[in-house]
Write a protein that holds these residues in place. Structure first.
Motif, PDB file in Angstrom:
ATOM      1  N   LEU A 171     -42.026 -30.587   9.299  1.00  0.00           N
ATOM      2  CA  LEU A 171     -40.566 -30.765   8.530  1.00  0.00           C
ATOM      3  C   LEU A 171     -40.763 -31.513   7.195  1.00  0.00           C
ATOM      4  N   HIS A 172     -40.479 -30.958   5.871  1.00  0.00           N
ATOM      5  CA  HIS A 172     -40.544 -31.410   4.540  1.00  0.00           C
ATOM      6  C   HIS A 172     -39.166 -31.413   3.677  1.00  0.00           C
ATOM      7  N   THR A 173     -38.756 -32.314   3.229  1.00  0.00           N
ATOM      8  CA  THR A 173     -37.496 -32.218   2.407  1.00  0.00           C
ATOM      9  C   THR A 173     -38.019 -32.532   1.086  1.00  0.00           C
ATOM     10  N   VAL A 174     -37.055 -31.672  -0.002  1.00  0.00           N
ATOM     11  CA  VAL A 174     -37.489 -31.931  -1.330  1.00  0.00           C
ATOM     12  C   VAL A 174     -36.077 -32.136  -2.046  1.00  0.00           C
ATOM     13  N   ARG A 175     -35.929 -32.997  -3.083  1.00  0.00           N
ATOM     14  CA  ARG A 175     -34.830 -33.688  -3.559  1.00  0.00           C
ATOM     15  C   ARG A 175     -34.502 -32.690  -4.835  1.00  0.00           C
ATOM     16  N   GLU A 176     -35.301 -32.513  -5.632  1.00  0.00           N
ATOM     17  CA  GLU A 176     -34.778 -31.750  -6.888  1.00  0.00           C
ATOM     18  C   GLU A 176     -34.788 -30.350  -6.836  1.00  0.00           C
ATOM     19  N   SER A 177     -34.346 -29.517  -7.462  1.00  0.00           N
ATOM     20  CA  SER A 177     -32.789 -30.040  -8.296  1.00  0.00           C
ATOM     21  C   SER A 177     -31.740 -30.222  -7.420  1.00  0.00           C
ATOM     22  N   ALA A 178     -31.589 -29.616  -6.170  1.00  0.00           N
ATOM     23  CA  ALA A 178     -30.953 -29.693  -5.066  1.00  0.00           C
ATOM     24  C   ALA A 178     -31.746 -29.892  -3.886  1.00  0.00           C
ATOM     25  N   PRO A 179     -31.206 -30.844  -2.643  1.00  0.00           N
ATOM     26  CA  PRO A 179     -31.936 -31.023  -1.818  1.00  0.00           C
ATOM     27  C   PRO A 179     -32.292 -29.553  -0.992  1.00  0.00           C
TER      28      PRO A 179
ATOM     29  N   ARG B 120     -51.911 -30.403   6.647  1.00  0.00           N
ATOM     30  CA  ARG B 120     -52.371 -30.887   5.339  1.00  0.00           C
ATOM     31  C   ARG B 120     -51.282 -30.443   4.227  1.00  0.00           C
ATOM     32  N   THR B 121     -50.341 -30.131   4.594  1.00  0.00           N
ATOM     33  CA  THR B 121     -49.058 -29.743   3.919  1.00  0.00           C
ATOM     34  C   THR B 121     -48.491 -31.112   2.988  1.00  0.00           C
ATOM     35  N   VAL B 122     -48.157 -31.109   1.639  1.00  0.00           N
ATOM     36  CA  VAL B 122     -47.560 -32.008   1.176  1.00  0.00           C
ATOM     37  C   VAL B 122     -46.552 -31.586   0.511  1.00  0.00           C
ATOM     38  N   ALA B 123     -45.489 -32.414   0.382  1.00  0.00           N
ATOM     39  CA  ALA B 123     -44.128 -32.414  -0.363  1.00  0.00           C
ATOM     40  C   ALA B 123     -43.991 -33.580  -1.679  1.00  0.00           C
TER      41      ALA B 123
ATOM     42  N   ALA C 115     -41.461 -29.899  -4.955  1.00  0.00           N
ATOM     43  CA  ALA C 115     -42.252 -28.592  -4.256  1.00  0.00           C
ATOM     44  C   ALA C 115     -42.722 -28.942  -3.150  1.00  0.00           C
ATOM     45  N   VAL C 116     -43.043 -28.066  -2.360  1.00  0.00           N
ATOM     46  CA  VAL C 116     -43.918 -28.032  -1.155  1.00  0.00           C
ATOM     47  C   VAL C 116     -45.096 -27.146  -1.196  1.00  0.00           C
ATOM     48  N   LEU C 117     -46.120 -28.014  -1.083  1.00  0.00           N
ATOM     49  CA  LEU C 117     -47.545 -27.203  -1.369  1.00  0.00           C
ATOM     50  C   LEU C 117     -48.100 -27.020   0.018  1.00  0.00           C
ATOM     51  N   VAL C 118     -48.509 -25.753   0.519  1.00  0.00           N
ATOM     52  CA  VAL C 118     -49.032 -25.403   1.844  1.00  0.00           C
ATOM     53  C   VAL C 118     -50.258 -24.755   1.788  1.00  0.00           C
TER      54      VAL C 118
ATOM     55  N   GLN D 203     -49.524 -20.010  -6.756  1.00  0.00           N
ATOM     56  CA  GLN D 203     -50.668 -19.748  -5.821  1.00  0.00           C
ATOM     57  C   GLN D 203     -51.814 -20.608  -6.473  1.00  0.00           C
ATOM     58  N   LEU D 204     -52.567 -21.099  -5.704  1.00  0.00           N
ATOM     59  CA  LEU D 204     -53.823 -21.769  -6.283  1.00  0.00           C
ATOM     60  C   LEU D 204     -54.980 -21.541  -5.414  1.00  0.00           C
ATOM     61  N   ASN D 205     -56.040 -21.229  -5.848  1.00  0.00           N
ATOM     62  CA  ASN D 205     -57.173 -20.931  -5.317  1.00  0.00           C
ATOM     63  C   ASN D 205     -57.657 -22.309  -4.672  1.00  0.00           C
ATOM     64  N   ALA D 206     -58.341 -22.337  -3.485  1.00  0.00           N
ATOM     65  CA  ALA D 206     -59.001 -23.444  -2.644  1.00  0.00           C
ATOM     66  C   ALA D 206     -59.812 -22.976  -1.939  1.00  0.00           C
ATOM     67  N   GLY D 207     -60.812 -24.022  -1.553  1.00  0.00           N
ATOM     68  CA  GLY D 207     -61.956 -23.937  -0.242  1.00  0.00           C
ATOM     69  C   GLY D 207     -61.312 -24.105   0.927  1.00  0.00           C
ATOM     70  N   PRO D 208     -61.948 -24.060   1.956  1.00  0.00           N
ATOM     71  CA  PRO D 208     -61.550 -24.124   3.386  1.00  0.00           C
ATOM     72  C   PRO D 208     -61.234 -25.504   3.614  1.00  0.00           C
ATOM     73  N   ALA D 209     -61.950 -26.729   3.053  1.00  0.00           N
ATOM     74  CA  ALA D 209     -61.571 -27.771   3.192  1.00  0.00           C
ATOM     75  C   ALA D 209     -61.001 -28.612   2.314  1.00  0.00           C
ATOM     76  N   VAL D 210     -60.026 -28.140   1.458  1.00  0.00           N
ATOM     77  CA  VAL D 210     -59.179 -28.646   0.492  1.00  0.00           C
ATOM     78  C   VAL D 210     -58.268 -29.570   1.195  1.00  0.00           C
ATOM     79  N   GLU D 211     -58.342 -30.774   0.339  1.00  0.00           N
ATOM     80  CA  GLU D 211     -57.304 -31.988   0.969  1.00  0.00           C
ATOM     81  C   GLU D 211     -56.431 -32.363   0.001  1.00  0.00           C
ATOM     82  N   MET D 212     -55.286 -32.589   0.200  1.00  0.00           N
ATOM     83  CA  MET D 212     -54.210 -32.843  -0.883  1.00  0.00           C
ATOM     84  C   MET D 212     -53.408 -34.278  -0.651  1.00  0.00           C
ATOM     85  N   GLU D 213     -53.108 -35.056  -1.634  1.00  0.00           N
ATOM     86  CA  GLU D 213     -52.607 -36.427  -1.401  1.00  0.00           C
ATOM     87  C   GLU D 213     -51.209 -36.574  -2.577  1.00  0.00           C
TER      88      GLU D 213
END
Length: 310
Positions: A161-169, A205-208, A212-215, A242-252
């Motif tokens: 579960l992820h929520t995004v505020r802008e520009s409307a929730p 590993r998903t980040v919001a 936006a939400v990055l999966v 879409q972004l290219n990424a390796g198999p072990a990509v981490e996001m923060e």
């Protein structure tokens, strides 16, 4: 003109009685009709629902908790304000979407509730969510204790579960086989996306951010060996990316809009600005003067450390 009174015969009364019985039976059936989704909302210590003091409260006035349903407590006094439960289901995790609370249940349902007057706003079912929360069919699933199953479900609900505020929730729900986005205003489905080929999304590993939400997705070749995957970015107020990424990509998530993407020892970490939908230029890079997004702070010997700490 004179009117003559005439007594009603039993024969003339029967149709009226039949209509009355039908109306009474219909009212009784409606009263006993099962509540959709098993919703049960109860205000504590309030005899008259119209005089419910929580009706004038803001979400900030309430402390919301899950288990077994959604429970609300007055922040000022700690008193139990109201309880929202669903028959046969357990609430696992909640997040706020603006002023509304969004709850994931163990049966794969996602619900939006307005805390101020404890009104259920919408329900949405996410295919495959319940099975993934339970770990159904996974190796060793049958050996987990009930406590381990409950802990796994709670952890996965938080990752899904992820929520995004802008520009409307709005609300994003991520499972390995599917990700869906719902507009919080009315629960309208705005997108659903399945991973391509031999790939799966990675909810853990998903980040919001506020924008936006990055999966990330993990992919494998025909032999089952990990290969390069990618990152899908989702927004409702504009097209995603879409972004290219390796198999072990981490996001923060660094702040309300920027995400640090670390993609192994060879590729240098980069900062992606989800508001601008573009990477932030690295300090001192040749592209910095021409970048769509400049570094967020001054560049110097500690530039990399500053970028991570912001």
């Amino acid at each position: 003109m004179s009117w003559k009174s005439r007594a009603l015969s039993p024969r003339s009364i029967l149709p009226a009685l039949a209509v009355l019985l039908v109306l009474v039976a219909g009212a009784a059936a409606h009263a006993n009709k099962p509540v959709p989704f098993g919703d049960r909302v109860a205000a504590r210590g309030v005899a008259d629902a119209s005089a419910d003091p929580t009706a004038s409260l803001d979400a900030a006035d309430l402390d919301l908790r899950v288990g077994p349903g959604l429970e609300a407590y007055h922040r000022a006094t700690g008193e139990h304000a109201w309880s929202y439960q669903r028959e046969g289901a357990t609430a696992l995790h909640l997040k706020m979407a603006g002023e509304n609370a969004v709850v994931v249940w163990d049966d794969g349902l996602v619900t939006s509730v307005r805390p101020g007057d404890h009104q259920v706003r919408w329900h949405r079912a996410v295919p495959g969510l319940a099975d993934w929360l339970r770990g159904a069919g996974e190796p060793g699933a049958d050996k987990r204790t009930e406590e381990q199953r409950e802990q796994l479900a709670a952890e996965r609900a938080a990752a899904a579960l992820h929520t995004v505020r802008e520009s409307a929730p709005w609300v994003a729900v991520v499972t390995p086989e599917l990700t869906m986005g719902f507009r919080d205003a009315d629960g309208d489905l705005r997108y659903n996306s399945k991973p391509p080929g031999n790939c799966v999304y990675d909810p853990e590993r998903t980040v919001a951010t506020d924008f936006a939400v990055l999966v990330p997705r993990s992919c494998a070749n025909s032999a089952g060996q990990p290969v390069s995957g990618g990152i899908s970015g989702y927004r409702l107020d504009s097209s995603g990316w879409q972004l290219n990424a390796g198999p072990a990509v981490e996001m923060e998530a660094l702040d309300e809009r920027r995400v640090l993407i670390s993609d192994g020892p060879i590729v240098a970490p980069k900062v992606f600005d989800t508001r601008a939908a573009a990477p932030e230029a690295a300090c001192g890079s040749p592209a910095e003067p021409f970048a769509a997004v400049r570094p967020g702070s001054g560049c110097g010997a500690d530039g990399a450390r500053e970028t991570r700490e912001r």
